[in-house]
Design an enzyme around this catalytic site. Structure first.
Site, mmCIF file in Angstrom:
data_model
loop_
_atom_site.group_PDB
_atom_site.id
_atom_site.type_symbol
_atom_site.label_atom_id
_atom_site.label_comp_id
_atom_site.label_asym_id
_atom_site.label_seq_id
_atom_site.Cartn_x
_atom_site.Cartn_y
_atom_site.Cartn_z
ATOM 1 N N CYS A 1 -16.377 36.381 -11.596
ATOM 2 C CA CYS A 1 -16.485 36.663 -10.155
ATOM 3 C C CYS A 1 -17.471 37.782 -9.804
ATOM 4 O O CYS A 1 -18.199 37.680 -8.812
ATOM 5 C CB CYS A 1 -15.107 36.965 -9.568
ATOM 6 S SG CYS A 1 -14.071 38.033 -10.567
ATOM 7 N N HIS B 1 -15.371 41.829 -3.903
ATOM 8 C CA HIS B 1 -15.936 42.750 -4.897
ATOM 9 C C HIS B 1 -17.185 43.419 -4.321
ATOM 10 O O HIS B 1 -18.115 42.744 -3.873
ATOM 11 C CB HIS B 1 -16.362 41.990 -6.160
ATOM 12 C CG HIS B 1 -15.215 41.468 -6.990
ATOM 13 N ND1 HIS B 1 -13.901 41.790 -6.761
ATOM 14 C CD2 HIS B 1 -15.224 40.650 -8.068
ATOM 15 C CE1 HIS B 1 -13.140 41.178 -7.666
ATOM 16 N NE2 HIS B 1 -13.911 40.478 -8.461
HETATM 17 P P1 NAP Z 1 -3.633 33.340 -12.230
HETATM 18 O O1 NAP Z 1 -3.422 33.734 -10.818
HETATM 19 O O2 NAP Z 1 -2.916 34.095 -13.272
HETATM 20 O O3 NAP Z 1 -3.273 31.753 -12.362
HETATM 21 C C1 NAP Z 1 -3.253 31.110 -13.609
HETATM 22 C C2 NAP Z 1 -2.903 29.644 -13.440
HETATM 23 O O4 NAP Z 1 -2.904 29.030 -14.744
HETATM 24 C C3 NAP Z 1 -1.506 29.381 -12.858
HETATM 25 O O5 NAP Z 1 -1.560 28.246 -12.018
HETATM 26 C C4 NAP Z 1 -0.647 29.074 -14.095
HETATM 27 O O6 NAP Z 1 0.436 28.208 -13.798
HETATM 28 C C5 NAP Z 1 -1.645 28.328 -14.948
HETATM 29 N N1 NAP Z 1 -1.313 28.377 -16.360
HETATM 30 C C6 NAP Z 1 -1.065 29.461 -17.144
HETATM 31 N N2 NAP Z 1 -0.771 29.089 -18.407
HETATM 32 C C7 NAP Z 1 -0.823 27.728 -18.429
HETATM 33 C C8 NAP Z 1 -0.620 26.741 -19.430
HETATM 34 N N3 NAP Z 1 -0.300 27.078 -20.695
HETATM 35 N N4 NAP Z 1 -0.757 25.444 -19.094
HETATM 36 C C9 NAP Z 1 -1.087 25.078 -17.834
HETATM 37 N N5 NAP Z 1 -1.292 25.968 -16.832
HETATM 38 C C10 NAP Z 1 -1.172 27.282 -17.133
HETATM 39 O O7 NAP Z 1 -5.184 33.416 -12.617
HETATM 40 P P2 NAP Z 1 -6.490 33.353 -11.649
HETATM 41 O O8 NAP Z 1 -6.888 34.690 -11.193
HETATM 42 O O9 NAP Z 1 -6.287 32.272 -10.643
HETATM 43 O O10 NAP Z 1 -7.610 32.949 -12.688
HETATM 44 C C11 NAP Z 1 -7.756 31.619 -13.187
HETATM 45 C C12 NAP Z 1 -9.018 31.553 -13.999
HETATM 46 O O11 NAP Z 1 -10.142 31.810 -13.162
HETATM 47 C C13 NAP Z 1 -9.058 32.609 -15.120
HETATM 48 O O12 NAP Z 1 -9.665 32.029 -16.230
HETATM 49 C C14 NAP Z 1 -9.912 33.725 -14.495
HETATM 50 O O13 NAP Z 1 -10.551 34.500 -15.462
HETATM 51 C C15 NAP Z 1 -10.896 32.921 -13.672
HETATM 52 N N6 NAP Z 1 -11.491 33.595 -12.504
HETATM 53 C C16 NAP Z 1 -10.701 34.253 -11.619
HETATM 54 C C17 NAP Z 1 -11.295 34.838 -10.486
HETATM 55 C C18 NAP Z 1 -10.497 35.565 -9.440
HETATM 56 O O14 NAP Z 1 -11.125 36.177 -8.539
HETATM 57 N N7 NAP Z 1 -9.177 35.556 -9.492
HETATM 58 C C19 NAP Z 1 -12.668 34.698 -10.283
HETATM 59 C C20 NAP Z 1 -13.436 33.999 -11.220
HETATM 60 C C21 NAP Z 1 -12.826 33.445 -12.309
HETATM 61 P P3 NAP Z 1 1.968 28.753 -13.587
HETATM 62 O O15 NAP Z 1 2.028 29.304 -12.191
HETATM 63 O O16 NAP Z 1 2.785 27.505 -13.738
HETATM 64 O O17 NAP Z 1 2.206 29.783 -14.635
#
Ligand code: NAP
Length: 362
Positions: free
Chosen positions: A155, A253
């Site tokens: 991000c 950010h």
């Molecule tokens: P998050 O809020 O922690 O959400 C993670 C998601 O993954 C949840 O839906 C969770 O489902 C699911 N999950 C976790 N373990 C799993 C498994 N074993 N099998 C299937 N689903 C699973 O994370 P996030 O911030 O959205 O980030 C997601 C990705 O995008 C990451 O790789 C992060 O580095 C990247 N990213 C994030 C941002 C940002 O601004 N947040 C920006 C760019 C990239 P449950 O609810 O069922 O646990």
């Protein structure tokens, strides 16, 4: 045109919830399948999710049943948007690709893979030509259409490369980029997320892996594609040094950037501002429905951009740049603001999908 069926992996998370919002009323895609972990699978989306967006849960999502992230569950999707945690994304996204699905990933796992485009759609959708060539080659041999993965950047990288890419296009490569980030807490995801005790009344001067991502991903995105081999060539003319900090802001950010051009004498301050202001991205030229009206807003007020005031410009798909001024050590310095879950994550995935459609690749 009939709507393309979209799957969302990690649909309950920070990025996943943004996908739900952006796709629920999209003119080209409809929400078709939602996936998350075994903890959420089998529940109606409204019961599985802890909804943290200011807009209410879209009706088209509330009653969809969350399924496990298995390729067989998503076989009839035209495109799968992934907001999976990186611990799970590697195996799952690979399984989906091998099953012939198109996966647009937000996770870090495949960003450095030599056959995977790393795309910030306001800057380098030209890297998608690698996919076009691969599909043409397969079609000419009458083989089955293969699946593929395209990654969004990290991000903070997404916000940084927009002004850098615009300046590189106009004035040639940069020599030095020094960036200090002030990153919102939504960028750390929801589970477990940043504990309130750690971030209230505080700034945390460390985000695991983030500085390396900024320094490396910027060079892949600003790099080129070898016309003969289709390999991604890093922009090694540009040295990038990053400092990353977590601050108590919900979304958006902010990044303080100093740059030096390779070409000397450097362009004038007015030329730099005009170069940023006049920059038009490829999704805008292609008429993608979510493309911002301005890829970059150049702000002249002395105290802008600010996260709360400027992150939602053009729905979070635009980047704001302010405080552009001479730098006594390098050439110029400025402040960049980007919405980390829109252009920094889910919105980039949506714009990539719109670009694929516009180019006939989906
Ligand atoms: P998050 O809020 O922690 O959400 C993670 C998601 O993954 C949840 O839906 C969770 O489902 C699911 N999950 C976790 N373990 C799993 C498994 N074993 N099998 C299937 N689903 C699973 O994370 P996030 O911030 O959205 O980030 C997601 C990705 O995008 C990451 O790789 C992060 O580095 C990247 N990213 C994030 C941002 C940002 O601004 N947040 C920006 C760019 C990239 P449950 O609810 O069922 O646990």
């Amino acid at each position: 045109m009939s709507l393309k069926r979209a799957g969302v992996l990690g649909a309950t998370g920070s990025v996943g919830q943004k996908f739900i919002l952006l796709l629920s009323s999209h003119p080209q895609f409809k929400l078709h399948k939602l996936g998350a972990s075994f903890r959420s699978a089998g529940k109606a989306y409204k019961d599985a999710v802890t909804w943290r967006q200011t807009a209410t849960i879209p009706e088209s999502a509330t009653e969809l049943t969350v399924v496990e992230c298995k390729a067989s569950e998503f076989a009839d999707c035209d495109v799968v948007f992934s907001g999976l945690d990186s611990d799970a994304a590697g195996d799952i996204e690979k399984e989906f690709r091998d099953a012939g699905l198109v996966v647009l990933s937000n996770a870090k796992n495949f960003r450095r893979a030599p056959d995977v485009p790393l795309v910030v759609p306001l800057i380098n959708v030209s890297h998608l030509d690698v996919i076009a060539r691969r599909l043409e080659a397969v079609a000419s041999e009458n083989k089955k259409k293969p699946g593929y993965i395209i990654c969004n950047s990290n991000c903070s990288t997404a916000g940084l490369v927009v002004p850098l890419g615009a300046l590189q296009e106009k004035f040639g490569p940069l020599d030095i980029v020094v960036v200090t980030t002030l990153q919102a807490i939504s960028g750390a995801g929801f589970s477990p997320g940043v504990p309130g005790f750690d971030i209230l009344d505080n700034v945390v001067p460390y985000i695991s892996g983030e500085e390396d991502k900024l320094e490396w991903e910027t060079r892949k995105i600003l790099g080129s594609v070898d016309a003969n081999t289709s390999e991604f060539v890093l922009q090694n003319d540009t040295k990038v040094s990053a400092h990353c900090n977590r601050v108590p802001v919900t979304d958006g950010h902010l990044e303080c950037v100093s740059i030096k051009f390779k070409q000397q004498p450097a362009p004038s301050l007015e030329e730099v501002k005009r170069g940023l202001r006049d920059f038009v991205s490829e999704p805008q030229r292609l008429g993608c429905p979510s493309a911002p009206s301005h890829a970059i807003y150049v702000l002249e007020e002395e105290n802008r951009p600010q996260p709360r005031l400027d992150r939602d410009r053009d729905g979070g798909y635009a980047v704001s740049v302010g405080r552009i001024r001479p730098d006594p050590v390098f050439d110029y310095k400025f402040v960049v603001l980007s919405h980390n879950t829109v252009i920094g994550a889910a919105g980039s995935g949506v714009l990539i999908a719109e670009t694929l459609l516009a180019k006939g690749l989906l």
